[in-house]
Design an enzyme around this catalytic site. Structure first.
Site, mmCIF file in Angstrom:
data_model
loop_
_atom_site.group_PDB
_atom_site.id
_atom_site.type_symbol
_atom_site.label_atom_id
_atom_site.label_comp_id
_atom_site.label_asym_id
_atom_site.label_seq_id
_atom_site.Cartn_x
_atom_site.Cartn_y
_atom_site.Cartn_z
ATOM 1 N N ASP A 115 1.959 3.052 3.010
ATOM 2 C CA ASP A 115 1.162 4.286 2.560
ATOM 3 C C ASP A 115 1.778 5.606 2.293
ATOM 4 O O ASP A 115 1.864 5.983 1.109
ATOM 5 C CB ASP A 115 0.145 4.628 3.810
ATOM 6 C CG ASP A 115 -1.195 5.172 3.450
ATOM 7 O OD1 ASP A 115 -1.218 5.198 2.208
ATOM 8 O OD2 ASP A 115 -2.068 5.240 4.135
ATOM 9 N N GLU A 134 -11.373 4.344 6.557
ATOM 10 C CA GLU A 134 -10.357 4.847 6.909
ATOM 11 C C GLU A 134 -10.859 6.005 7.884
ATOM 12 O O GLU A 134 -10.832 7.119 7.231
ATOM 13 C CB GLU A 134 -9.176 5.379 5.842
ATOM 14 C CG GLU A 134 -8.030 5.746 6.466
ATOM 15 C CD GLU A 134 -6.996 6.339 5.458
ATOM 16 O OE1 GLU A 134 -7.253 6.393 4.318
ATOM 17 O OE2 GLU A 134 -5.957 6.771 6.102
ATOM 18 N N HIS A 156 0.645 -1.199 -0.077
ATOM 19 C CA HIS A 156 0.089 0.061 -0.008
ATOM 20 C C HIS A 156 0.755 1.406 -0.056
ATOM 21 O O HIS A 156 1.626 1.703 1.001
ATOM 22 C CB HIS A 156 -0.938 0.061 1.111
ATOM 23 C CG HIS A 156 -1.791 0.885 1.107
ATOM 24 N ND1 HIS A 156 -3.316 1.014 1.098
ATOM 25 C CD2 HIS A 156 -1.863 2.481 1.057
ATOM 26 C CE1 HIS A 156 -4.027 1.887 0.896
ATOM 27 N NE2 HIS A 156 -2.975 2.943 0.979
ATOM 28 N N HIS A 201 1.325 5.315 -1.947
ATOM 29 C CA HIS A 201 1.016 6.533 -2.941
ATOM 30 C C HIS A 201 2.248 7.382 -3.666
ATOM 31 O O HIS A 201 2.710 8.085 -3.180
ATOM 32 C CB HIS A 201 0.098 7.445 -2.285
ATOM 33 C CG HIS A 201 -1.014 6.879 -1.642
ATOM 34 N ND1 HIS A 201 -2.184 7.038 -2.529
ATOM 35 C CD2 HIS A 201 -1.310 6.393 -0.525
ATOM 36 C CE1 HIS A 201 -3.332 6.627 -1.682
ATOM 37 N NE2 HIS A 201 -2.590 6.021 -0.701
ATOM 38 N N GLN A 226 -9.271 9.323 -5.743
ATOM 39 C CA GLN A 226 -9.158 9.935 -4.217
ATOM 40 C C GLN A 226 -10.265 10.547 -3.935
ATOM 41 O O GLN A 226 -10.465 10.691 -2.592
ATOM 42 C CB GLN A 226 -7.909 10.663 -4.458
ATOM 43 C CG GLN A 226 -7.494 11.534 -3.204
ATOM 44 C CD GLN A 226 -6.965 10.776 -2.057
ATOM 45 O OE1 GLN A 226 -5.657 10.450 -2.036
ATOM 46 N NE2 GLN A 226 -7.659 10.679 -0.918
ATOM 47 N N HIS A 232 -9.320 1.693 -0.448
ATOM 48 C CA HIS A 232 -9.327 2.439 0.880
ATOM 49 C C HIS A 232 -10.578 2.114 1.599
ATOM 50 O O HIS A 232 -11.413 2.515 1.154
ATOM 51 C CB HIS A 232 -8.949 3.909 0.583
ATOM 52 C CG HIS A 232 -7.480 4.050 0.204
ATOM 53 N ND1 HIS A 232 -7.036 3.716 -1.040
ATOM 54 C CD2 HIS A 232 -6.434 4.817 0.783
ATOM 55 C CE1 HIS A 232 -5.648 4.239 -1.068
ATOM 56 N NE2 HIS A 232 -5.537 4.714 0.076
HETATM 57 ZN ZN LIG Z 1 -3.431 4.960 0.846
#
Ligand SMILES: [Zn+2]
Length: 430
Positions: free
Chosen positions: A309, A213, A57, A59, A152, A210
């Site tokens: 992440d 969260e 995971h 970005h 996103q 995702h």
């Molecule tokens: Zn993420």
């Protein structure tokens, strides 16, 4: 038989001491002693030799952008998302690519040779998608990069996100992503998840959302994700990332939920560095940890890996591409302190993460791709304790990073002392 490379005398994670013979890009032999000739030899005696680290995971379109155009003052997920929204229009193809490639160099130096990165699909230009598809090709000789099409700002909440996400998949992005808890309503979140899973089923793709969260105990999208996985026959191909709401959920509800996740074969990817940093920000005291229930999920038979992440981006102001940092934080927050659990934390950032990503070619076995890392530690628990130095990294049969063993002798206030943290021999534990 002769070899291109032999990694000599290393200790494997199971404690076996062995030589590993490599021919081309494959592991050709693992034996107690290989006497055959080799073009080159890596001396790993006294060191741990492991399959490479894997991050399920990340970005990569946002990494190394810390401070652009400003820093996250509240430290929350939501400010991070709006900060990323300010940065997005300023992104260029070249800058995204340059930062991603710089990060990949960090990754290689840390023995991190497989990464799943989400890539934002809400920018109509899909410039980050194009840039990361190029990066994926360029780094293929040493890093396995998987891309997740990630709306996103919400599949339905952001204009064109749905169309852009489909375009990104058409362009060759590997995995379907989403963010149900960021849609306008719980119902929209549920609907987005159903549609995304259907898209994945039609195209034969994996899913990584995702999911929940948030600290909201009523955010229950994971239940729907397990249901859709079952309904569409996606078992083994779906992951729920974060799942932090589970920390705050009603215990009775969780006792019903965990078997459903296990039954559907949905993997869980908590991200301890970022979860401990972002969650619980609205609490006073007691302050929730905001990480999902890892030991309980493991006990229920759910596959759980640790993800990283973020590194130096709108959400996280630190990070070094070191999956041992991730395992170390995860171990603490989840209170996984028994020898078996500590050992498991090492496996989670190597073997289990590779399984979640479907990377069957990784592993220390004859016939597997010759990617491995030599660590300045005697065993997996010590590697986590020391966040051990990576002494040598081999990717697809080639040495891609090397570091001399450090001289650990130093002097304390004029008195010479030999400080070698590895020479603390723990008592025998079972
Ligand atoms: Zn993420």
């Amino acid at each position: 038989m002769s070899f291109d490379l032999i990694v000599k005398g290393g200790t494997l994670p199971d404690g076996t001491v062995a030589d590993i013979g490599i021919k081309g890009d494959k592991i050709a032999a693992i034996e107690a002693r290989i006497e055959a000739a080799a073009k080159s030899v890596v001396d790993a005696s006294g060191n741990l030799v492991s399959q490479p680290f894997v991050d399920p995971h990340f970005h990569m379109d946002a990494t190394l952008s810390y401070g652009l155009p400003r820093i996250n003052a509240s430290g929350t997920l939501l400010e991070g998302i709006s900060l990323w929204g300010e940065l997005k229009p300023l992104l260029t193809h070249e800058a995204v690519k340059e930062r991603a490639l710089a990060y990949c160099d960090w990754a290689v130096s840390m023995g991190l040779l497989a990464i799943r990165t989400h890539v934002d699909t809400c920018d109509d230009r899909l410039l980050a998608v194009e840039a990361l598809l190029e990066v994926k090709k360029e780094i293929a000789p040493y890093i396995d990069l998987q891309l997740v099409a990630f709306p996103q700002d919400g599949l339905y909440r952001s204009p064109n996100a749905r169309e852009n996400t489909i375009r990104a998949l058409d362009m060759g992005v590997d995995i379907v992503g989403g963010i149900p808890h960021f849609e306008r309503t719980m119902a929209d979140g549920t609907r987005s998840m159903t549609e995304l899973c259907e898209i994945a089923a039609e195209r034969g793709l994996m899913v990584d959302l995702h999911c929940d969260e948030t600290d909201d105990p009523l955010s229950r999208h994971i239940e729907q994700l397990a249901y859709e996985t079952q309904r569409l026959g996606l078992q083994g191909r779906v992951a729920g990332s974060h799942l932090t709401s589970m920390h705050s959920m009603d215990n009775y509800y969780v006792s019903k939920l965990l078997p459903l996740i296990a039954e559907a074969g949905v993997s869980a990817i908590p991200n301890p560095l970022i979860n401990i940093m972002l969650q619980g920000r609205h609490d006073t005291y007691p302050k929730r940890r905001g990480m999902t229930r890892v030991p309980e999920m493991l006990k229920a038979g759910i596959r759980v890996g640790w993800g990283q992440d973020c590194v130096l981006d709108p959400w996280y102001s630190l990070g070094t591409a070191d999956m041992l940092d991730v395992a170390f934080m995860g171990l603490h927050v989840a209170q996984m302190s028994s020898p078996a659990d500590m050992r498991r934390c090492f496996d989670m950032v190597t073997k289990v993460n590779a399984e979640i990503m479907g990377l069957d070619h990784l592993g220390l076995a004859v016939g597997k791709v010759a990617s491995l890392v030599v660590l300045d530690a005697g065993n997996p628990i010590e590697a986590v304790r020391l966040r051990a130095e990576r002494l040598c990294v081999v990717a697809r049969g080639k040495v891609v990073a090397e570091r001399p063993k450090r001289d650990t002798a130093l002097s304390i206030k004029g008195r010479p002392a030999s400080i070698n943290r590895r020479h603390v021999v723990p008592p025998q534990v079972n």
